[in-house]
Design a protein around this motif. Structure first.
Motif, mmCIF file in Angstrom:
data_model
loop_
_atom_site.group_PDB
_atom_site.id
_atom_site.type_symbol
_atom_site.label_atom_id
_atom_site.label_comp_id
_atom_site.label_asym_id
_atom_site.label_seq_id
_atom_site.Cartn_x
_atom_site.Cartn_y
_atom_site.Cartn_z
ATOM 1 N N VAL A 322 59.882 66.684 25.176
ATOM 2 C CA VAL A 322 58.846 66.445 26.193
ATOM 3 C C VAL A 322 57.669 65.686 25.588
ATOM 4 O O VAL A 322 57.163 64.723 26.172
ATOM 5 N N MET A 323 57.241 66.107 24.414
ATOM 6 C CA MET A 323 56.090 65.446 23.780
ATOM 7 C C MET A 323 56.410 63.995 23.439
ATOM 8 O O MET A 323 55.538 63.123 23.545
ATOM 9 N N GLU A 324 57.643 63.724 23.055
ATOM 10 C CA GLU A 324 58.028 62.341 22.760
ATOM 11 C C GLU A 324 57.888 61.467 24.006
ATOM 12 O O GLU A 324 57.392 60.337 23.934
ATOM 13 N N ILE A 325 58.345 61.987 25.141
ATOM 14 C CA ILE A 325 58.249 61.214 26.385
ATOM 15 C C ILE A 325 56.793 61.044 26.802
ATOM 16 O O ILE A 325 56.380 59.965 27.235
ATOM 17 N N LEU A 326 55.983 62.090 26.658
ATOM 18 C CA LEU A 326 54.569 61.990 27.006
ATOM 19 C C LEU A 326 53.880 60.929 26.146
ATOM 20 O O LEU A 326 53.077 60.129 26.639
ATOM 21 N N HIS A 327 54.193 60.926 24.848
ATOM 22 C CA HIS A 327 53.596 59.922 23.958
ATOM 23 C C HIS A 327 54.044 58.515 24.359
ATOM 24 O O HIS A 327 53.263 57.565 24.292
ATOM 25 N N SER A 328 55.325 58.381 24.782
ATOM 26 C CA SER A 328 55.813 57.060 25.189
ATOM 27 C C SER A 328 55.099 56.571 26.442
ATOM 28 O O SER A 328 55.001 55.368 26.678
ATOM 29 N N LEU A 329 54.601 57.507 27.247
ATOM 30 C CA LEU A 329 53.864 57.143 28.464
ATOM 31 C C LEU A 329 52.410 56.798 28.167
ATOM 32 O O LEU A 329 51.701 56.291 29.033
ATOM 33 N N GLY A 330 51.976 57.107 26.951
ATOM 34 C CA GLY A 330 50.597 56.817 26.579
ATOM 35 C C GLY A 330 49.691 58.022 26.558
ATOM 36 O O GLY A 330 48.470 57.875 26.426
ATOM 37 N N VAL A 331 50.247 59.231 26.691
ATOM 38 C CA VAL A 331 49.433 60.444 26.614
ATOM 39 C C VAL A 331 49.090 60.704 25.144
ATOM 40 O O VAL A 331 49.981 60.820 24.313
#
Length: 442
Positions: A322-331
């Motif tokens: 989940v954190m990887e996807i959030l980081h990819s979104l710019g979070v």
């Protein structure tokens, strides 16, 4: 949600998906998870296989007759599996009268064509399966368009396939169904034309969404976004907190289209709670790209609730995905976030007490059961307190080259006054220490 979104009929799309209908005869499926020893993975193949079975179960009309981990020393370019394994599996699939093989991993177009020919069955890889599930779940105009765009991107890479031997059984995109597919005679030019058409339609919908966002920014209510691995219990938590009736099932991707509701917390503070699509490991890149506009709702949130299924044996690995996807979104790591350890009701008494003790010793971690409501009051009080921060006023000048920082201030609704001068924008703001920190990190 606009009336246009609520009343949208997927059948309105030219060449779009049909309404799903459960086939009179279930699709007999066999699931394979390739465990490639040369690849490093943080999750056990047995758990990955169990997730694949759950994915298949989320699709209507699917009957899973068997599932197994296939251990490979290397990937065979033409067939994925070695010839001996292919023959062994063919005998088993024939004996069980299997209609569809689901391979929990990437399968190249050449591998897919060769395996379908060798086994005499339809084959679907992980990406295709997830696209089918999303096609079944999309309800709003934007959701349907995004899924179809992702599916077209996926189909474009697989034109090497022979579609003529397939037999249509039901709706969706036909990855599970059969001949007569809208893409049976399609070539890249036809797909590209459809992509252009859908992107134009999406641009209109995205503009509408942006208008909704702008309207929400003017409302003095903070936005709290629920994110997490699929089936972590986000919708159950959403329903418990809002009294809404969002689909909440023990099923992967029960929620696809985002839902927003106003909530009055026990303290009397009002917030907007947003339920989002669940994340999953190896989320198809086509879906990440297609759903970026929807997922970027998370970037607008004043507080993110990362909901974890703490009873799952690979809860930590799911959280990392989940954190990887959030980081990819710019979070950014500095974004305000609470970690919610959900499903306490599914753990034994000893683990229950240990988790509660661990949560109380960690900052911004809350152990709850959305199903029973245990721990929910503490979480809601903490959410309220997060928005009770002291605000300070500041005045400064931003150069004309710092438009991004200026836009962020307006998006946050902290600008009290602004004037333009020769040296830039003179801006007065009223913000919290948290907002100031986030602004300085831009």
């Amino acid at each position: 949600m606009s009336e246009e979104e609520e009343d949208f009929d997927p059948a309105e799309l030219d060449g779009g998906m049909d309404a799903y209908e459960t086939a009179a005869k279930p699709t007999r499926a066999w699931i394979l998870h390739p465990d490639i020893r040369a690849e490093s993975a943080r999750r056990l193949p047995e758990h990955r296989l169990a997730e694949a079975v759950s994915l298949a179960a989320a699709l209507p009309g699917m009957e899973v007759l068997g599932a197994e981990v296939v251990r490979l020393s290397r990937v065979h370019p033409g067939m994925l599996f070695g010839s001996g394994k292919v023959d062994e599996l063919k005998a088993r699939l024939t004996q069980e009268e299997i209609d569809l093989v689901l391979v929990d991993g990437p399968v190249s177009p050449i591998q897919q064509r060769n395996l379908e020919k060798a086994w005499g069955v339809k084959l679907l890889d992980r990406t295709g399966l997830i696209l089918e599930i999303f096609a079944d779940r999309a309800r709003t105009r934007e959701g349907v368009l995004q899924v179809e765009l992702a599916a077209l991107s996926y189909q474009r890479t697989r034109l090497v396939r022979a579609w003529t031997h397939l037999e249509r059984q039901r709706g969706g995109f036909g990855f599970v169904g059969g001949p007569g597919e809208t893409q049976k005679e399609a070539d890249r030019r036809a797909i590209d034309e459809q992509v252009i058409r859908i992107r134009r339609q999406l641009e209109k919908v995205v503009k509408t969404r942006e208008l909704h966002r702008s309207a929400r920014r003017k409302v003095p209510f903070p936005i709290v976004a629920l994110v997490g691995y699929t089936n972590a219990g986000k919708s159950t938590l959403f329903n418990r907190a809002t009294g809404a009736d969002v689909l909440a099932k023990d099923m992967l991707f029960a929620t696809l289209d985002p839902t927003m509701r106003g909530v009055t917390l026990p303290s009397g503070r009002k917030v907007i709670l947003s339920d989002t699509v669940g994340f999953i490991s190896d989320l198809p890149t086509q879906l990440v790209a297609a759903f970026r506009a929807t997922l970027e709702e998370v970037l607008e949130a004043d507080l993110i609730l990362h909901v974890r299924d703490i009873s799952h044996p690979e809860s930590a690995e799911q959280a990392a995905d989940v954190m990887e996807i959030l980081h990819s979104l710019g979070v950014k790591d500095s974004a305000p976030m609470f970690e919610v350890w959900n499903k306490l009701d599914l753990v034994d008494a000893a683990t229950h007490e240990r988790l509660i003790q661990q949560a109380t010793t960690r900052e911004n971690v809350f152990a709850v059961s959305a199903l029973t409501g245990a721990g929910l009051d503490t979480l809601l009080d903490a959410i309220s307190a997060a928005f009770d921060e002291e605000k300070t006023e500041r005045s400064f000048t931003l150069g004309f080259g710092e438009g991004r920082k200026r836009a962020w201030l307006h998006a946050e609704g902290v600008v009290m006054s602004e004037s333009e001068a020769e040296d830039g924008w003179h801006i007065a703001v009223r913000w919290t220490a948290r907002q100031e920190k986030r602004w300085r990190e831009l």
